[in-house]
Design an enzyme around this catalytic site. Structure first.
Site, PDB file in Angstrom:
ATOM      1  CG  HIS A 265      -2.055   0.841   1.295  1.00  0.00           C
ATOM      2  ND1 HIS A 265      -2.426   1.657   0.273  1.00  0.00           N
ATOM      3  CD2 HIS A 265      -2.937   1.114   2.319  1.00  0.00           C
ATOM      4  CE1 HIS A 265      -3.477   2.382   0.647  1.00  0.00           C
ATOM      5  NE2 HIS A 265      -3.805   2.079   1.881  1.00  0.00           N
ATOM      6  CG  HIS A 306      -3.938   0.178  -7.944  1.00  0.00           C
ATOM      7  ND1 HIS A 306      -5.265   0.073  -7.641  1.00  0.00           N
ATOM      8  CD2 HIS A 306      -3.408   1.082  -7.080  1.00  0.00           C
ATOM      9  CE1 HIS A 306      -5.531   0.892  -6.645  1.00  0.00           C
ATOM     10  NE2 HIS A 306      -4.423   1.509  -6.285  1.00  0.00           N
ATOM     11  CG  ASP A 363       2.983   4.998  -4.112  1.00  0.00           C
ATOM     12  OD1 ASP A 363       2.905   6.210  -3.894  1.00  0.00           O
ATOM     13  OD2 ASP A 363       2.270   4.154  -3.567  1.00  0.00           O
TER      14      ASP A 363
HETATM   15  N1  CMC Z   1       5.475  -7.216  -9.948  1.00  0.00           N
HETATM   16  C1  CMC Z   1       5.392  -8.457 -10.485  1.00  0.00           C
HETATM   17  N2  CMC Z   1       4.259  -9.174 -10.541  1.00  0.00           N
HETATM   18  C2  CMC Z   1       3.159  -8.626 -10.026  1.00  0.00           C
HETATM   19  C3  CMC Z   1       3.156  -7.338  -9.443  1.00  0.00           C
HETATM   20  C4  CMC Z   1       4.361  -6.625  -9.419  1.00  0.00           C
HETATM   21  N3  CMC Z   1       4.416  -5.396  -8.894  1.00  0.00           N
HETATM   22  N4  CMC Z   1       1.915  -7.040  -8.988  1.00  0.00           N
HETATM   23  C5  CMC Z   1       1.158  -8.098  -9.287  1.00  0.00           C
HETATM   24  N5  CMC Z   1       1.900  -9.067  -9.898  1.00  0.00           N
HETATM   25  C6  CMC Z   1       1.422 -10.351 -10.427  1.00  0.00           C
HETATM   26  C7  CMC Z   1       1.118 -11.322  -9.304  1.00  0.00           C
HETATM   27  O1  CMC Z   1       2.251 -12.110  -8.973  1.00  0.00           O
HETATM   28  C8  CMC Z   1       0.013 -12.138  -9.926  1.00  0.00           C
HETATM   29  O2  CMC Z   1       0.599 -13.033 -10.856  1.00  0.00           O
HETATM   30  P1  CMC Z   1      -0.060 -14.503 -11.100  1.00  0.00           P
HETATM   31  O3  CMC Z   1      -1.427 -14.230 -11.652  1.00  0.00           O
HETATM   32  O4  CMC Z   1       0.863 -15.153 -12.066  1.00  0.00           O
HETATM   33  O5  CMC Z   1      -0.102 -15.161  -9.764  1.00  0.00           O
HETATM   34  C9  CMC Z   1      -0.785 -11.117 -10.737  1.00  0.00           C
HETATM   35  O6  CMC Z   1       0.164 -10.097 -11.088  1.00  0.00           O
HETATM   36  C10 CMC Z   1      -1.957 -10.486  -9.982  1.00  0.00           C
HETATM   37  O7  CMC Z   1      -1.432  -9.880  -8.803  1.00  0.00           O
HETATM   38  P2  CMC Z   1      -2.137  -9.879  -7.380  1.00  0.00           P
HETATM   39  O8  CMC Z   1      -1.084  -9.850  -6.325  1.00  0.00           O
HETATM   40  O9  CMC Z   1      -3.142 -11.001  -7.312  1.00  0.00           O
HETATM   41  O10 CMC Z   1      -2.904  -8.511  -7.459  1.00  0.00           O
HETATM   42  P3  CMC Z   1      -3.531  -7.741  -6.242  1.00  0.00           P
HETATM   43  O11 CMC Z   1      -4.637  -6.916  -6.807  1.00  0.00           O
HETATM   44  O12 CMC Z   1      -3.872  -8.669  -5.126  1.00  0.00           O
HETATM   45  O13 CMC Z   1      -2.333  -6.798  -5.719  1.00  0.00           O
HETATM   46  C11 CMC Z   1      -0.865  -4.968  -5.495  1.00  0.00           C
HETATM   47  C12 CMC Z   1      -2.202  -5.459  -6.068  1.00  0.00           C
HETATM   48  C13 CMC Z   1      -0.808  -3.447  -5.600  1.00  0.00           C
HETATM   49  C14 CMC Z   1      -0.805  -5.335  -3.986  1.00  0.00           C
HETATM   50  C15 CMC Z   1       0.304  -5.629  -6.249  1.00  0.00           C
HETATM   51  O14 CMC Z   1       0.212  -5.314  -7.621  1.00  0.00           O
HETATM   52  C16 CMC Z   1       1.664  -5.205  -5.684  1.00  0.00           C
HETATM   53  O15 CMC Z   1       2.109  -5.770  -4.684  1.00  0.00           O
HETATM   54  N6  CMC Z   1       2.341  -4.196  -6.352  1.00  0.00           N
HETATM   55  C17 CMC Z   1       3.602  -3.702  -5.861  1.00  0.00           C
HETATM   56  C18 CMC Z   1       3.366  -2.804  -4.665  1.00  0.00           C
HETATM   57  C19 CMC Z   1       2.836  -1.435  -5.064  1.00  0.00           C
HETATM   58  O16 CMC Z   1       3.346  -0.778  -5.948  1.00  0.00           O
HETATM   59  N7  CMC Z   1       1.795  -0.992  -4.317  1.00  0.00           N
HETATM   60  C20 CMC Z   1       1.261   0.356  -4.453  1.00  0.00           C
HETATM   61  C21 CMC Z   1      -0.133   0.404  -4.926  1.00  0.00           C
HETATM   62  S1  CMC Z   1      -0.584   2.087  -5.389  1.00  0.00           S
HETATM   63  C22 CMC Z   1      -0.584   2.973  -3.924  1.00  0.00           C
HETATM   64  C23 CMC Z   1      -1.778   2.718  -3.122  1.00  0.00           C
HETATM   65  O17 CMC Z   1      -2.882   3.127  -3.533  1.00  0.00           O
HETATM   66  O18 CMC Z   1      -1.621   2.134  -2.043  1.00  0.00           O
END
Ligand code: CMC
Length: 424
Positions: A265, A306, A363
């Site tokens: 986050h 996201h 971010d």
């Molecule tokens: N790098 C590599 N792979 C990724 C990433 C990433 N940053 N984000 C998601 N994936 C992959 C994930 O491994 C999954 O792959 P698979 O389908 O093969 O298992 C797929 O994409 C879907 O990801 P998810 O984790 O199920 O998606 P989510 O909606 O649960 O998570 C997230 C969203 C923001 C937590 C995640 O994308 C992440 O951890 N990103 C990096 C951290 C980040 O930049 N966060 C800031 C968000 S914006 C600020 C805010 O509003 O807080």
């Protein structure tokens, strides 16, 4: 308003009708609250398809990359408004008249000072404590000063709490920084704008005058504005859940700060810079892209992806433009920018990221701007917390203004069956 039902056949064979609630814009939702009467709960870990509330504050269309506050697009607000006016909009629902804006700005400006005894709280923190750790404690401590005089059922009391929070967050944030570097706290200055005052309290010292550059002031204000609200994200939902128990708003916001801290986050802005440092040079990017794509490697590209946006994050577009302007204006040549730009290009053209709709988020760029204006990495998430306070408190206010229930999710129990105690 419901003029349509969804029909669900339960495992018992019973057929029940679930009302479809219409939003004013965007998708309709199925009201499953009646399921309980039939003896069932829904199961949706991570709230992937669950709306926890209705709200009039912020609208996001993740597929189209749209973010609206009270109907105004984030691009429009970034171009034409400023942070405090956007705070007014989020809290009161409409843009202020000239007079209303003046009164609001004056009220926020006049609430920036803290009770002097709060400064002593910082003596209890080790000098190298993370500023977010100090922030959770210091904001929670505000409830010790305003608890008895606060009746959350009073709209006026809620308004005063909101003004106090928005006003005092930059002061507390700057104190966290000053404590971490062993410098004296700077008192707020009422002749400065919200952003300039924050920068002054961060970088000023009693030894000499400190003037804030207009370009930096504008960039800071834009960073505050772009992070002001983002509907029912993890930290806002935390504030709402804590608030649903009737808790003091300062304590609720402290809970929100804790939720914001995680790298998935608000902690992502700090994590992006650490990642860029770790990557080091453009040549190392392919190795890190491979790591991010490897399902057995926990590494993720920070600042990418996201939960809601499956298109470019609209805040990231504005932030990127701002980033280019600030770096040009300040003449900063940050080698991390070259790594960031190349990383963005490679990731955007890689099928792994395209298939999963992983785009740079807000971010990805904010850290580069913050670092260009001299903000240390450990303060990035604190600045996010300062900005998001208005969002947290507006959602809390919206919840308390209508009938609400304590937030209490249910579970699918998968543990032991009842068994008698036998000592091992
Ligand atoms: N790098 C590599 N792979 C990724 C990433 C990433 N940053 N984000 C998601 N994936 C992959 C994930 O491994 C999954 O792959 P698979 O389908 O093969 O298992 C797929 O994409 C879907 O990801 P998810 O984790 O199920 O998606 P989510 O909606 O649960 O998570 C997230 C969203 C923001 C937590 C995640 O994308 C992440 O951890 N990103 C990096 C951290 C980040 O930049 N966060 C800031 C968000 S914006 C600020 C805010 O509003 O807080």
């Amino acid at each position: 308003m419901a003029d349509q039902n969804a029909t669900l056949t339960l495992p018992t064979g019973e057929v029940i009708e679930l009302p479809v609630l219409r939003g004013s814009y965007g998708p309709d939702v199925i009201d499953v609250s009646g399921l309980l009467k039939a003896g069932f709960f829904t199961y949706d870990p991570g709230f992937m398809s669950t709306a926890a509330t209705d709200s009039t504050i912020t609208y996001i269309d993740g597929d189209e990359g749209v973010l609206l506050h009270r109907g105004y697009s984030i691009e429009d607000l970034a171009e034409n408004s400023n942070y405090l006016e956007t705070c007014y909009l989020l809290w009161y629902g409409e843009l202020p008249s000239k007079m209303q804006k003046q009164e609001f700005v004056t009220s926020i400006t006049r609430h920036t000072m803290l009770n002097e005894s709060l400064a002593h709280f910082f003596d209890g923190f080790h000098h190298n404590a993370h500023p977010m750790a100090m922030m959770c404690g210091a904001v929670g401590a505000l409830s010790a000063f305003y608890h008895d005089v606060m009746d959350i059922r009073s709209e006026h009391h809620r308004e005063i709490a909101a003004h106090r929070l928005v006003a005092k967050m930059p002061t507390l944030a700057a104190m966290c920084y000053k404590h971490s570097i062993g410098q004296p706290f700077m008192y707020p200055r009422n002749d400065l704008s919200y952003a300039a005052n924050f920068l002054y309290m961060m970088f000023g010292t009693p030894c000499e005058d400190y003037t804030v550059s207009p370009a930096v002031e504008e960039a800071m204000d834009r960073i505050f504005l772009l992070h002001a609200d983002h509907e029912q994200n993890a930290s806002t939902s935390t504030v709402r859940l804590a608030g649903s128990t009737g808790a003091n708003p300062f304590a609720c916001v402290s809970a929100g700060i804790g939720a914001l801290w995680g790298p998935a986050h608000g902690g992502a802005n700090e994590a992006v810079l650490r990642m860029l440092d770790e990557i080091g040079t453009v040549e190392n990017i392919p190795m890190f892209i491979d790591k991010a794509k490897n399902p057995d490697d926990p590494f993720k590209l920070m600042g990418f992806g996201h939960r809601v946006y499956k298109n470019f994050d609209p805040r990231a577009k504005v932030m990127k433009a701002s980033c280019d302007d600030v770096l040009a204006e300040l003449g900063v040549k940050d080698p991390r920018l070259a790594v960031a730009m190349e990383l963005e290009q490679i990731a955007l053209s890689d099928p792994y990221f395209a298939e999963r709709k992983l785009f740079p988020n807000v971010d990805f760029y904010s850290g580069i701007i913050l670092s260009a204006i001299g903000i240390p990495t450990s303060m990035f998430t604190v600045i996010f917390a300062v900005s998001r306070t208005i969002g947290w408190i507006s959602h809390w206010h919206e919840m308390i203004s209508s009938p609400y229930k304590i937030g209490r999710p249910r579970q699918l129990y998968t543990g032991e069956l009842p068994r008698p105690y036998r000592a091992k």
